[in-house]
Design a protein around this motif. Sequence first.
Motif, PDB file in Angstrom:
ATOM      1  N   GLN A 191       0.835  -1.201   0.000  1.00  0.00           N
ATOM      2  CA  GLN A 191       0.000   0.000   0.000  1.00  0.00           C
ATOM      3  C   GLN A 191       0.875   1.258   0.000  1.00  0.00           C
ATOM      4  OE1 GLN A 191      -2.379   0.318   3.575  1.00  0.00           O
ATOM      5  NE2 GLN A 191      -4.135   1.016   2.379  1.00  0.00           N
ATOM      6  N   TRP A 192       1.903   1.276   0.839  1.00  0.00           N
ATOM      7  CA  TRP A 192       2.805   2.425   0.902  1.00  0.00           C
ATOM      8  C   TRP A 192       3.569   2.592  -0.411  1.00  0.00           C
ATOM      9  CZ3 TRP A 192       4.867   1.026   6.400  1.00  0.00           C
ATOM     10  CH2 TRP A 192       3.932   1.447   7.360  1.00  0.00           C
ATOM     11  N   GLN A 193       3.961   1.478  -1.024  1.00  0.00           N
ATOM     12  CA  GLN A 193       4.684   1.558  -2.286  1.00  0.00           C
ATOM     13  C   GLN A 193       3.784   2.122  -3.390  1.00  0.00           C
ATOM     14  OE1 GLN A 193       8.064   1.002  -2.691  1.00  0.00           O
ATOM     15  NE2 GLN A 193       7.614   2.030  -4.621  1.00  0.00           N
ATOM     16  N   ALA A 216       2.369   6.438  -7.063  1.00  0.00           N
ATOM     17  CA  ALA A 216       1.397   7.419  -7.572  1.00  0.00           C
ATOM     18  C   ALA A 216       2.012   8.820  -7.558  1.00  0.00           C
ATOM     19  CB  ALA A 216       0.127   7.388  -6.731  1.00  0.00           C
ATOM     20  N   LYS A 217       2.696   9.149  -6.473  1.00  0.00           N
ATOM     21  CA  LYS A 217       3.355  10.462  -6.391  1.00  0.00           C
ATOM     22  C   LYS A 217       4.457  10.578  -7.451  1.00  0.00           C
ATOM     23  CE  LYS A 217       2.395  11.564  -1.573  1.00  0.00           C
ATOM     24  NZ  LYS A 217       1.659  12.806  -1.756  1.00  0.00           N
ATOM     25  N   GLN A 218       5.168   9.488  -7.680  1.00  0.00           N
ATOM     26  CA  GLN A 218       6.222   9.497  -8.700  1.00  0.00           C
ATOM     27  C   GLN A 218       5.609   9.690 -10.087  1.00  0.00           C
ATOM     28  OE1 GLN A 218       9.679   9.326  -8.089  1.00  0.00           O
ATOM     29  NE2 GLN A 218       9.730   9.947 -10.226  1.00  0.00           N
ATOM     30  N   GLY A 219       4.462   9.083 -10.326  1.00  0.00           N
ATOM     31  CA  GLY A 219       3.763   9.267 -11.597  1.00  0.00           C
ATOM     32  C   GLY A 219       3.353  10.719 -11.807  1.00  0.00           C
ATOM     33  N   GLN A 220       2.849  11.344 -10.748  1.00  0.00           N
ATOM     34  CA  GLN A 220       2.488  12.765 -10.832  1.00  0.00           C
ATOM     35  C   GLN A 220       3.714  13.623 -11.124  1.00  0.00           C
ATOM     36  OE1 GLN A 220       0.674  13.448  -7.030  1.00  0.00           O
ATOM     37  NE2 GLN A 220      -1.301  12.599  -7.635  1.00  0.00           N
ATOM     38  N   ASN A 256      10.858  20.443  -5.056  1.00  0.00           N
ATOM     39  CA  ASN A 256      10.131  20.171  -3.807  1.00  0.00           C
ATOM     40  C   ASN A 256       9.359  18.855  -3.891  1.00  0.00           C
ATOM     41  OD1 ASN A 256      11.086  22.475  -2.544  1.00  0.00           O
ATOM     42  ND2 ASN A 256       9.352  23.730  -3.210  1.00  0.00           N
ATOM     43  N   SER A 257       8.788  18.569  -5.046  1.00  0.00           N
ATOM     44  CA  SER A 257       8.064  17.301  -5.215  1.00  0.00           C
ATOM     45  C   SER A 257       9.017  16.110  -5.128  1.00  0.00           C
ATOM     46  CB  SER A 257       7.329  17.273  -6.553  1.00  0.00           C
ATOM     47  OG  SER A 257       6.290  18.213  -6.557  1.00  0.00           O
ATOM     48  N   GLU A 258      10.179  16.226  -5.752  1.00  0.00           N
ATOM     49  CA  GLU A 258      11.178  15.158  -5.659  1.00  0.00           C
ATOM     50  C   GLU A 258      11.593  14.932  -4.217  1.00  0.00           C
ATOM     51  OE1 GLU A 258      14.702  15.484  -8.055  1.00  0.00           O
ATOM     52  OE2 GLU A 258      13.533  15.871  -9.860  1.00  0.00           O
ATOM     53  N   LYS A 259      11.841  16.022  -3.510  1.00  0.00           N
ATOM     54  CA  LYS A 259      12.257  15.930  -2.104  1.00  0.00           C
ATOM     55  C   LYS A 259      11.151  15.302  -1.262  1.00  0.00           C
ATOM     56  CE  LYS A 259      14.080  18.720   1.708  1.00  0.00           C
ATOM     57  NZ  LYS A 259      13.563  17.820   2.679  1.00  0.00           N
ATOM     58  N   GLU A 260       9.910  15.668  -1.539  1.00  0.00           N
ATOM     59  CA  GLU A 260       8.774  15.110  -0.813  1.00  0.00           C
ATOM     60  C   GLU A 260       8.709  13.590  -1.014  1.00  0.00           C
ATOM     61  OE1 GLU A 260       4.035  15.236  -1.510  1.00  0.00           O
ATOM     62  OE2 GLU A 260       5.006  17.204  -1.374  1.00  0.00           O
ATOM     63  N   ILE A 261       8.918  13.146  -2.241  1.00  0.00           N
ATOM     64  CA  ILE A 261       8.886  11.705  -2.526  1.00  0.00           C
ATOM     65  C   ILE A 261      10.033  10.988  -1.822  1.00  0.00           C
ATOM     66  CG2 ILE A 261       9.151   9.974  -4.357  1.00  0.00           C
ATOM     67  CD1 ILE A 261       7.608  11.929  -6.195  1.00  0.00           C
ATOM     68  N   ARG A 262      11.240  11.557  -1.890  1.00  0.00           N
ATOM     69  CA  ARG A 262      12.387  10.943  -1.195  1.00  0.00           C
ATOM     70  C   ARG A 262      12.141  10.874   0.311  1.00  0.00           C
ATOM     71  NH1 ARG A 262      15.404  14.284  -4.534  1.00  0.00           N
ATOM     72  NH2 ARG A 262      15.902  15.637  -2.771  1.00  0.00           N
ATOM     73  N   ASP A 263      11.588  11.950   0.869  1.00  0.00           N
ATOM     74  CA  ASP A 263      11.297  11.967   2.308  1.00  0.00           C
ATOM     75  C   ASP A 263      10.248  10.921   2.675  1.00  0.00           C
ATOM     76  OD1 ASP A 263      13.140  13.996   2.618  1.00  0.00           O
ATOM     77  OD2 ASP A 263      11.639  15.606   2.779  1.00  0.00           O
ATOM     78  N   LEU A 264       9.236  10.781   1.814  1.00  0.00           N
ATOM     79  CA  LEU A 264       8.201   9.781   2.065  1.00  0.00           C
ATOM     80  C   LEU A 264       8.782   8.368   1.992  1.00  0.00           C
ATOM     81  CD1 LEU A 264       5.230   9.201   2.637  1.00  0.00           C
ATOM     82  CD2 LEU A 264       4.824   9.246   0.158  1.00  0.00           C
ATOM     83  N   GLN A 265       9.654   8.114   1.003  1.00  0.00           N
ATOM     84  CA  GLN A 265      10.305   6.801   0.914  1.00  0.00           C
ATOM     85  C   GLN A 265      11.120   6.525   2.168  1.00  0.00           C
ATOM     86  OE1 GLN A 265      12.361   7.391  -2.868  1.00  0.00           O
ATOM     87  NE2 GLN A 265      11.209   5.671  -3.730  1.00  0.00           N
ATOM     88  N   LYS A 266      11.851   7.512   2.609  1.00  0.00           N
ATOM     89  CA  LYS A 266      12.679   7.352   3.815  1.00  0.00           C
ATOM     90  C   LYS A 266      11.791   7.127   5.039  1.00  0.00           C
ATOM     91  CE  LYS A 266      16.341   9.619   6.398  1.00  0.00           C
ATOM     92  NZ  LYS A 266      17.164  10.823   6.541  1.00  0.00           N
ATOM     93  N   LYS A 267      10.696   7.885   5.122  1.00  0.00           N
ATOM     94  CA  LYS A 267       9.784   7.752   6.263  1.00  0.00           C
ATOM     95  C   LYS A 267       9.159   6.361   6.293  1.00  0.00           C
ATOM     96  CE  LYS A 267       5.583   9.783   8.160  1.00  0.00           C
ATOM     97  NZ  LYS A 267       4.332   9.168   7.812  1.00  0.00           N
TER      98      LYS A 267
END
Length: 171
Positions: free
Chosen positions: A51-53, A58-62, A91-102
């Motif tokens: 589910q998290w992946q 989805a965010k990466q697709g956006q 900022n979107s890239e950073k948000e995705i990286r942060d979410l992956q790390k989280k």
Amino acid sequence: MKKFLFIAIAVVLASASVSAQRYAIIDTKFILDKMPEYKDADKRLALVSEQWQKEIDAKQGQLNQMYRNYEAEQYMLTEDLKKKREDQLFNSEKEIRDLQKKRFGYEGDLFKERQKLVKPVQDKVYNAIQKMAVNRGYDFVLDKSEGITVIFADPKLDKSDEVLRELGLKS
């Protein structure tokens, strides 16, 4: 000759003390795979992870769509708008990286979820191993599932305090 005799006696005494120790070998992966509560916890963990992946995908697709739009429009944008779009992309890239790390990083949400779901089952197995080792008089219990790991060692065999004293340190 005396030196040879001393070494021979030392070797015999050392091998006698080693042979007096009792040990057992177990396979925790095999044991856990036979436990229904472990299988359930593992399935729940896999579902949460999936589910998290999907959320990250989805965010990466956006983000990919934002890049395509930017590439198509960049020649028509003013420098200010280009800078604004580039900042949004960054900022979107950073948000995705942060979410992956989280979610999946060291001590992230997946780690915490694993601790919550799997650790109690592992503790149950560890306690059963320790009880068996004490009841049957084993000095060591080794786990062969992921290389050889000492799971239980009779505390009276731990010589760490003696090593500290030898080093001149207090235990």
